[in-house]
Design an enzyme around this catalytic site. Structure first.
Site, PDB file in Angstrom:
ATOM      1  N   LYS A   1       0.834  -1.202   0.000  1.00  0.00           N
ATOM      2  CA  LYS A   1       0.000   0.000   0.000  1.00  0.00           C
ATOM      3  C   LYS A   1       0.868   1.251   0.000  1.00  0.00           C
ATOM      4  O   LYS A   1       1.863   1.337   0.728  1.00  0.00           O
ATOM      5  CB  LYS A   1      -0.910  -0.037   1.230  1.00  0.00           C
ATOM      6  CG  LYS A   1      -1.876   1.139   1.361  1.00  0.00           C
ATOM      7  CD  LYS A   1      -2.740   0.959   2.597  1.00  0.00           C
ATOM      8  CE  LYS A   1      -3.755   2.067   2.769  1.00  0.00           C
ATOM      9  NZ  LYS A   1      -4.627   1.835   3.944  1.00  0.00           N
TER      10      LYS A   1
ATOM     11  N   SER B   1      -9.266   2.118   2.888  1.00  0.00           N
ATOM     12  CA  SER B   1      -8.332   2.846   2.038  1.00  0.00           C
ATOM     13  C   SER B   1      -7.329   1.956   1.310  1.00  0.00           C
ATOM     14  O   SER B   1      -6.611   2.412   0.435  1.00  0.00           O
ATOM     15  CB  SER B   1      -7.579   3.861   2.895  1.00  0.00           C
ATOM     16  OG  SER B   1      -6.860   3.193   3.937  1.00  0.00           O
TER      17      SER B   1
ATOM     18  N   SER C   1     -10.136  -0.136   6.950  1.00  0.00           N
ATOM     19  CA  SER C   1      -9.435  -0.090   5.666  1.00  0.00           C
ATOM     20  C   SER C   1      -8.808  -1.390   5.201  1.00  0.00           C
ATOM     21  O   SER C   1      -8.242  -1.437   4.114  1.00  0.00           O
ATOM     22  CB  SER C   1      -8.349   0.998   5.709  1.00  0.00           C
ATOM     23  OG  SER C   1      -8.928   2.269   5.838  1.00  0.00           O
TER      24      SER C   1
END
Length: 364
Positions: free
Chosen positions: A27, A96, A120
């Protein structure tokens, strides 16, 4: 087109075991040496990392091959990333950790790193039909990861199956075997869409028929206040973490993120301290419940993935993040076209028990 990646540039791993040769994605709030590290924000477009985050270093030292950086919402908040859901490109993969969930769901990498401050990891896993695991708070290092709300920020992982997650966890050096646990609990009422409620109740019925002992229980008094407390802590800490860059760039950070910061700066310290007290009190109450029921099952999201203008609502995950519990989402069988996830949680430190239960439940 999924748009799961910010940059794909395969990195040479050290000659390490036990993850030798296994590719993974990261990420884009994790620092990575020489790779894009843009935090999902246009104000950092073109930025390259100067070093690897500690968790990235650990995985590379174990022989895993860093394939590149996956898309994230701006600063890991709520402004959608460009990523699409692999099951239907009109729908969000969640946020996210959008790109990490989508990349694993599409079979691009067998595992990927994410993070969770509200929902997330668990929410994108549910939306994309993969397994997302948020370990006990503080168990995985966050050095070199962009902070948001430090009281809540937790590193997380995505794999395609629960078996893969348990194997990965063991290869990372953690205990992944635990005594068999058949006793668990599920809430008596659910704040979810009808499709999710139907799938969840059917899953509980199948598990009970397979020999699990899952009892319907009422959560402790004050449980609804935990969600509000988690949101307030997220807003209060996140606004102060990113106040300086917001004052410089304003809405260029992302419209929803900018509004969260503006609103969060209006919160008082007393409101924040009261929220922390609510969380502390609920930790004690839930600890008593976990002693009777070592695993608690809930839906991993309110329903299937919404359309692309939203990343979905983290209300099913945020309370567990605030409690610091390990939590995992595994796909549920159901007749709909979009995936739905079953969320399992356990006491802080019971990560091995949770993984073992998730593997067993996944076969039902």
């Amino acid at each position: 087109m999924l748009r799961a990646w910010v940059e794909v540039l395969t990195q040479e791993p050290p000659r390490g075991d036990p993850l030798r040769g296994i590719p993974f994605g990261v990420k884009d709030i994790y620092e990575t040496r020489g790779l894009a590290t843009e935090f999902g924000s246009p104000i950092y477009a073109g930025r390259k990392g100067q070093s690897d985050a500690t968790l990235v270093t650990q995985l590379r030292d174990a022989g895993a091959i860093l394939m590149g950086k996956t898309q994230t919402t701006a600063f890991a908040s709520f402004d959608p990333a460009p990523t699409r859901n692999p099951h239907d490109l009109r729908h969000t993969p969640g946020g996210s950790s959008s790109g990490s969930a989508a990349a694993v769901a599409a079979g691009m990498v067998p595992f990927a790193l994410g993070s969770q401050t509200q929902g997330s990891v668990l929410r994108p896993a549910s939306f994309c039909g993969v397994v997302g695991f948020k370990p006990t708070y503080g168990l995985l290092p966050l050095d070199g990861v962009l902070p948001f709300a430090p009281s809540l920020d937790t590193a997380g992982l995505f794999t395609q199956t629960a078996d893969d997650m348990r194997l990965l966890w063991s290869k990372m050096g953690f205990r992944a075997e635990a005594p068999a646990t058949a006793t668990a609990a599920a809430p008596d009422s659910l704040d979810v869409d009808p499709e999710m409620e139907s799938a969840f109740r059917a899953t509980i019925d199948r598990l009970n028929a397979a020999g699990f002992r899952i009892r319907t229980v009422e959560f402790p008094e004050g449980w609804p206040d935990l969600l509000a407390a988690s949101r307030l802590v997220n807003q209060y800490e996140g606004s102060r973490t990113h106040e300086a860059v917001w004052r410089q760039h304003g809405a260029r950070l992302g419209a929803r993120l900018a509004q969260l910061i503006a609103d969060g700066l209006q919160l008082s310290e007393s409101q924040y301290l009261n929220a922390l007290l609510t969380i502390a009190e609920m930790k004690q109450k839930m600890d008593r419940l976990f002693r009777e029921y070592p695993v608690i099952l809930t839906p991993a999201a309110p329903g299937p993935a919404p359309l692309l203008d939203s990343t979905g609502d983290p209300r099913m995950n945020a309370p567990w993040t605030a409690l610091g519990t390990p939590a995992i989402s595994v796909p549920m069988a159901h007749p709909g076209s979009l995936p739905l996830g079953l969320q399992l949680t356990a006491r802080p430190g019971d990560d091995a028990r949770l993984l073992d239960f998730a593997v067993s439940a996944s076969w039902v």
